[in-house]
Design a protein around this motif. Structure first.
Motif, PDB file in Angstrom:
ATOM      1  N   GLU A 144     -11.891  21.195   9.567  1.00 26.64           N
ATOM      2  CA  GLU A 144     -13.082  20.625  10.079  1.00 26.64           C
ATOM      3  C   GLU A 144     -13.949  21.116  11.034  1.00 26.64           C
ATOM      4  O   GLU A 144     -15.191  21.326  11.237  1.00 26.64           O
ATOM      5  CB  GLU A 144     -12.758  19.126  10.764  1.00 26.64           C
ATOM      6  CG  GLU A 144     -14.166  18.246  11.107  1.00 26.64           C
ATOM      7  CD  GLU A 144     -13.829  16.707  11.221  1.00 26.64           C
ATOM      8  OE1 GLU A 144     -14.345  16.274  12.158  1.00 26.64           O
ATOM      9  OE2 GLU A 144     -13.018  16.371  10.469  1.00 26.64           O
ATOM     10  N   GLN A 178     -17.714  22.804  10.636  1.00 25.98           N
ATOM     11  CA  GLN A 178     -18.680  22.425  11.796  1.00 25.98           C
ATOM     12  C   GLN A 178     -19.239  23.764  12.285  1.00 25.98           C
ATOM     13  O   GLN A 178     -20.332  23.884  12.486  1.00 25.98           O
ATOM     14  CB  GLN A 178     -17.952  21.573  12.778  1.00 25.98           C
ATOM     15  CG  GLN A 178     -17.762  20.073  12.261  1.00 25.98           C
ATOM     16  CD  GLN A 178     -17.176  19.195  13.537  1.00 25.98           C
ATOM     17  OE1 GLN A 178     -17.049  19.856  14.409  1.00 25.98           O
ATOM     18  NE2 GLN A 178     -17.055  18.108  13.281  1.00 25.98           N
ATOM     19  N   LYS A 187     -23.438  25.104  11.620  1.00 25.14           N
ATOM     20  CA  LYS A 187     -24.060  25.469  12.582  1.00 25.14           C
ATOM     21  C   LYS A 187     -24.720  27.076  12.313  1.00 25.14           C
ATOM     22  O   LYS A 187     -25.895  27.238  12.989  1.00 25.14           O
ATOM     23  CB  LYS A 187     -23.479  25.372  14.005  1.00 25.14           C
ATOM     24  CG  LYS A 187     -23.045  24.296  14.521  1.00 25.14           C
ATOM     25  CD  LYS A 187     -22.430  24.229  15.750  1.00 25.14           C
ATOM     26  CE  LYS A 187     -22.000  22.906  16.527  1.00 25.14           C
ATOM     27  NZ  LYS A 187     -21.251  23.362  17.727  1.00 25.14           N
TER      28      LYS A 187
END
Length: 155
Positions: free
Chosen positions: A146, A150, A154
């Motif tokens: 995870e 993430q 970005k």
């Protein structure tokens, strides 16, 4: 500070410098009686409170040694381990405390180790966080995935 040559208690500081690691101060002193010069090194001591309640000075080499075991067989060089040890010590010292718990040392190791090598991180976390079964490993792997997702989102 007593003069090491004549034991006179009065000395004056001639020069002061911060060491390269930033954790100690080197002072050049002169005895007011015999006028001989000598060097002192002053540093703060960071103490680690063990689970047993015993206290011992923080030892960066002990951190490196513990992490080295988790990195066995991984493509990690000695310089990377030294850098990790330095980061852990800097993190702990930046807290401004004279005393930290051994659990705090372990937590301070996890983040830089995760950046260095995910497999070594899982090995270390499994011992440090007392994994009891496959579910604990799976949860840690899911968290890593995870975080990676993430980070990718970005970019």
């Amino acid at each position: 500070m007593h003069c090491p040559f004549c034991q006179q208690p009065d000395t004056k500081v001639v020069d002061t410098r911060i060491s390269d690691d930033g954790h100690s101060i080197r002072r050049r002193r002169e005895c007011l009686k015999c006028h001989r010069r000598f060097t002192t090194v002053e540093s703060t001591m960071l103490l680690v409170t063990k689970r047993s309640g015993n206290m011992e000075p923080f030892d960066r080499n002990k951190v490196i040694s513990g992490v080295r075991k988790a990195c066995q067989g991984r493509p990690i060089n000695e310089d990377d381990l030294k850098t990790l040890g330095q980061r852990v010590e800097e993190d702990l010292r930046s807290r401004g405390l004279a005393e930290v718990r051994s659990e705090d040392v372990g937590r301070a190791i996890l983040a830089p180790l995760k950046e260095l090598d995910e497999v070594a991180y899982l090995r270390f976390a499994s011992v440090y966080q007392d994994f009891n079964g496959l579910e604990d490993f799976q949860r840690a792997i899911d968290e890593l995935r995870e975080e990676k997702a993430q980070a990718s989102a970005k970019d």
